[in-house]
Design a protein around this motif. Structure first.
Motif, PDB file in Angstrom:
ATOM      1  N   ALA A 259      41.965  57.289  -3.176  1.00 54.84           N
ATOM      2  CA  ALA A 259      42.505  57.437  -1.836  1.00 54.84           C
ATOM      3  C   ALA A 259      41.862  57.971  -0.990  1.00 54.84           C
ATOM      4  N   ALA A 260      41.036  59.099  -1.579  1.00 51.89           N
ATOM      5  CA  ALA A 260      39.958  59.634  -0.329  1.00 51.89           C
ATOM      6  C   ALA A 260      38.863  58.925  -0.135  1.00 51.89           C
ATOM      7  N   GLY A 261      38.486  58.307  -0.966  1.00 52.23           N
ATOM      8  CA  GLY A 261      37.277  57.108  -0.640  1.00 52.23           C
ATOM      9  C   GLY A 261      37.904  56.262   0.467  1.00 52.23           C
ATOM     10  N   ASN A 262      38.832  55.734   0.318  1.00 58.17           N
ATOM     11  CA  ASN A 262      39.416  54.974   1.414  1.00 58.17           C
ATOM     12  C   ASN A 262      39.449  55.729   2.886  1.00 58.17           C
ATOM     13  N   ALA A 263      39.953  56.945   2.879  1.00 60.73           N
ATOM     14  CA  ALA A 263      40.141  57.658   4.005  1.00 60.73           C
ATOM     15  C   ALA A 263      38.661  57.995   4.633  1.00 60.73           C
ATOM     16  N   ALA A 264      37.892  58.272   3.837  1.00 53.44           N
ATOM     17  CA  ALA A 264      36.298  58.547   4.229  1.00 53.44           C
ATOM     18  C   ALA A 264      35.849  57.199   4.829  1.00 53.44           C
ATOM     19  N   GLY A 265      35.805  56.316   4.099  1.00 53.94           N
ATOM     20  CA  GLY A 265      35.238  55.140   4.775  1.00 53.94           C
ATOM     21  C   GLY A 265      35.812  54.496   6.122  1.00 53.94           C
TER      22      GLY A 265
ATOM     23  N   PHE B 117      61.321  53.162 -11.986  1.00 49.15           N
ATOM     24  CA  PHE B 117      60.658  54.019 -11.211  1.00 49.15           C
ATOM     25  C   PHE B 117      61.087  55.481 -11.343  1.00 49.15           C
ATOM     26  N   THR B 118      60.339  56.323 -12.065  1.00 51.55           N
ATOM     27  CA  THR B 118      60.740  57.703 -12.606  1.00 51.55           C
ATOM     28  C   THR B 118      60.118  58.787 -11.800  1.00 51.55           C
ATOM     29  N   SER B 119      60.536  60.108 -11.994  1.00 46.55           N
ATOM     30  CA  SER B 119      60.128  61.148 -11.244  1.00 46.55           C
ATOM     31  C   SER B 119      58.657  61.385 -11.442  1.00 46.55           C
ATOM     32  N   SER B 120      58.109  61.050 -12.601  1.00 47.79           N
ATOM     33  CA  SER B 120      56.699  61.107 -12.632  1.00 47.79           C
ATOM     34  C   SER B 120      55.934  60.182 -11.928  1.00 47.79           C
ATOM     35  N   ASP B 121      56.493  59.052 -11.580  1.00 47.51           N
ATOM     36  CA  ASP B 121      56.068  58.066 -10.655  1.00 47.51           C
ATOM     37  C   ASP B 121      56.050  58.504  -9.334  1.00 47.51           C
ATOM     38  N   THR B 122      57.034  59.131  -8.991  1.00 46.65           N
ATOM     39  CA  THR B 122      57.383  59.850  -7.444  1.00 46.65           C
ATOM     40  C   THR B 122      56.303  60.999  -7.217  1.00 46.65           C
ATOM     41  N   ALA B 123      55.890  61.946  -8.143  1.00 46.87           N
ATOM     42  CA  ALA B 123      55.274  62.716  -8.013  1.00 46.87           C
ATOM     43  C   ALA B 123      53.569  62.202  -8.126  1.00 46.87           C
ATOM     44  N   ALA B 124      53.280  61.243  -8.763  1.00 49.62           N
ATOM     45  CA  ALA B 124      51.954  60.870  -8.471  1.00 49.62           C
ATOM     46  C   ALA B 124      51.668  59.891  -7.450  1.00 49.62           C
ATOM     47  N   THR B 125      52.639  59.096  -6.893  1.00 49.45           N
ATOM     48  CA  THR B 125      52.674  58.568  -5.632  1.00 49.45           C
ATOM     49  C   THR B 125      52.473  59.391  -4.521  1.00 49.45           C
ATOM     50  N   ALA B 126      53.256  60.305  -4.425  1.00 50.92           N
ATOM     51  CA  ALA B 126      53.470  61.371  -3.334  1.00 50.92           C
ATOM     52  C   ALA B 126      52.078  62.124  -3.190  1.00 50.92           C
ATOM     53  N   ALA B 127      51.518  62.347  -4.248  1.00 52.91           N
ATOM     54  CA  ALA B 127      50.358  63.002  -4.230  1.00 52.91           C
ATOM     55  C   ALA B 127      49.074  62.104  -3.781  1.00 52.91           C
ATOM     56  N   VAL B 128      49.067  60.898  -3.998  1.00 51.62           N
ATOM     57  CA  VAL B 128      48.140  59.985  -3.626  1.00 51.62           C
ATOM     58  C   VAL B 128      48.301  59.668  -2.066  1.00 51.62           C
ATOM     59  N   MET B 129      49.791  59.374  -1.739  1.00 53.54           N
ATOM     60  CA  MET B 129      50.139  59.284  -0.082  1.00 53.54           C
ATOM     61  C   MET B 129      49.430  60.402   0.584  1.00 53.54           C
ATOM     62  N   ARG B 130      49.565  61.644   0.078  1.00 53.38           N
ATOM     63  CA  ARG B 130      48.907  62.592   0.957  1.00 53.38           C
ATOM     64  C   ARG B 130      47.356  62.513   0.980  1.00 53.38           C
ATOM     65  N   VAL B 131      46.876  62.192   0.399  1.00 57.66           N
ATOM     66  CA  VAL B 131      45.403  62.039   0.411  1.00 57.66           C
ATOM     67  C   VAL B 131      45.119  60.667   1.228  1.00 57.66           C
ATOM     68  N   TYR B 132      45.853  59.804   1.092  1.00 56.98           N
ATOM     69  CA  TYR B 132      45.690  58.301   1.788  1.00 56.98           C
ATOM     70  C   TYR B 132      46.174  58.707   3.227  1.00 56.98           C
ATOM     71  N   ALA B 133      46.981  59.410   3.445  1.00 57.72           N
ATOM     72  CA  ALA B 133      47.328  59.708   4.965  1.00 57.72           C
ATOM     73  C   ALA B 133      46.111  60.279   5.686  1.00 57.72           C
TER      74      ALA B 133
END
Length: 488
Positions: free
Chosen positions: A390-396, A320-336
């Motif tokens: 992730a944004a679609g999940n939050a909206a729904g 699990f690399t630093s690029s995976d960290t950046a992508a996952t963190a960005a998705v998590m902020r939207v999902y939250a």
């Protein structure tokens, strides 16, 4: 919560061994089976059906032997048939769940192993409902701890020989352990039951199709959000499904903690309604909603404020690399952004199904939310990829929560929604203050671990200060409860 912590350890192990690529994507497609099974057979449908059924039987005089004899054998036969069908149809299931998957063979093998959970989760959910109705919470609370320990032990021992299939085998082992940890307590409770005495104020709750269908449809529609996400994520570059999964697993921890409140009080609400005390049930639901919002919004503020630091501390090692960290963190902020909606849906749906009168309103509300998710994902995935999903999940889910809150008084307990909304607005304001405070703190800390730890103090403190200033309801009760437990 211990089960959730070990769930993080499980995800850390999978991320370390298999990273965020084709192998982990194949496992996560198969992981859809236990995800759906857990929602339908443990957390939502089984609980929403059987906790009120057992509570009603106990309100009539303490006996549930007739209920068990009438439901358990048929349930086990149905579960066995579904498990066999899923194993045989695994190739078609994988093709439907992830039509763009490059190599489906690993996903098919994993799906056949995870199919065992349909049987084990169903039995575990049934035992859990019975024990909760008897106010026995420790064995049901232990099921996810046993489950995750089984997964971790299995893939730790077998991953070098069987690869990602070892994690799927661990899922099957963990499902069996869910039953094992509850069985002694369930046998003791059911072995000591008396013959029921009918009470005039406690109508029998018939578990027929009229009651079963709306509960199951609501539950399946709610879990279908994950299916929609993975359908749109499958054609994206390898790792997109994994990034969405890791983001959800971490972000949902605050929601899990908030819904724990309603899980524990659900039998009390069902018992109050079975005894005809609607005012007591209404007060309990109103307090549950307020406390759930406070808890989930503190967690949401923390997740948004220091998402990169959280993901780095938890997952950035091995494959699990630093690029995976950046992508996952960005998705998590939207999902939250949808965590409040997730928590409210979990809290609001329980009153709808606490009475013997079936209602289709929650299923219709969830169907509308699912439609919003699908449309938003279809429109956003081409331009924003996993972030759009992730944004679609939050909206729904937010739309569903609003519909459930709006219709609660007309279809279930007459909760005073107008009295709740002002307090919710003040809680949201406090969460915004806490998020900004946590973000400013995280950007000034030298390392990920120190930032995650310090923000874990700053965010709740900032939320509490803001909540006291704007007079968030139930905060004095929550603080008094925490202080009293700390003194003990």
């Amino acid at each position: 919560m211990a089960g959730s912590v070990f769930g993080l350890v499980r995800d850390q192990g999978i991320a370390h061994l298999f990273g965020a690529g084709p192998e982990s994507d194949a496992f996560l497609v198969a992981w859809t089976v236990p995800e759906v099974a857990a929602t339908v057979l443990i957390e939502d449908a089984m609980a929403l059906l059987m906790v009120p059924a057992f509570s009603g039987a106990l309100a009539r005089g303490g006996g549930v032997s007739g209920l068990v004899r009438g439901t358990l054998p048929r349930l086990l036969a149905l579960l066995a048939a579904l498990t066999a069908a899923l194993m045989a149809g695994a190739p078609w299931v994988v093709a439907a769940l992830a039509p763009g998957l490059a190599d489906p063979s690993a996903a098919v093998a994993c799906t056949r192993l995870t199919a065992v959970t349909v049987f084990t989760f169903g039995l575990a959910g049934y035992l859990s409902a019975a024990l909760r109705a008897h106010r026995r919470f420790v064995p049901p609370a232990a099921i996810y701890l046993a489950y995750n320990l089984g997964i971790i032990a299995t893939f730790s021992a077998l991953h070098t020989r069987y690869g990602v299939e070892s994690a799927a085998a661990g899922v099957a082992v963990g499902g069996c352990l869910m039953v094992v940890v509850q069985l002694p307590a369930a046998l003791r409770e059911m072995g000591s039951l008396k013959k029921p005495r009918d009470a005039p104020h406690a109508p029998r709750r018939a578990l027929g199709l009229a009651l079963l269908a709306p509960v199951v449809l609501f539950t399946v529609s709610r879990q279908a959000q994950v299916l929609v996400e993975r359908h749109f994520a499958a054609p994206l570059p390898a790792g997109a499904i994994s990034h969405l999964n890791y983001a959800q697993k971490v972000a949902q921890l605050p929601m899990t903690l908030s819904v724990v409140i309603c899980t524990v009080t659900f039998p009390a609400v069902s018992r109050a309604l079975a005894e005809g005390d609607r005012d007591r049930a209404r007060r309990r639901v109103e307090r549950d909603l307020t406390l759930a919002c406070v808890v989930v919004l503190i967690g949401t503020a923390y997740v948004i404020a220091c998402a990169p630091q959280i993901i780095e501390v938890l997952f950035q090692r091995g494959e699990f690399t630093s690029s995976d960290t950046a992508a996952t963190a960005a998705v998590m902020r939207v999902y939250a952004l949808g965590l409040l909606g997730q928590s409210l849906v979990g809290a609001l749906v329980r009153p709808y199904f606490s009475t013997a009168r079936p209602t289709w309103y929650p299923a219709a509300s969830m169907a509308v939310g699912l439609l919003v998710t699908a449309v938003a994902d279809a429109l956003a995935v081409g331009r924003w990829g996993a972030y759009g999903i992730a944004a679609g999940n939050a909206a729904g889910i937010t739309v569903t929560a609003w519909l459930l809150l709006r219709g609660l008084g007309a279809h279930s307990i007459a909760v005073r929604a107008r009295a709740i909304v002002p307090g919710l607005t003040r809680t949201l304001l406090s969460a915004l203050v806490a998020t900004v405070s946590g973000w400013l703190t995280a950007t000034r800390m030298p390392g990920a671990l120190s930032a995650a730890v310090v923000c874990g103090v700053v965010v709740p403190a900032a939320f509490t200060a803001a909540a006291v200033a704007v007079r968030v309801p139930e905060l004095p009760y929550l603080l008094a409860t925490v202080t009293r437990k700390a003194r003990r």
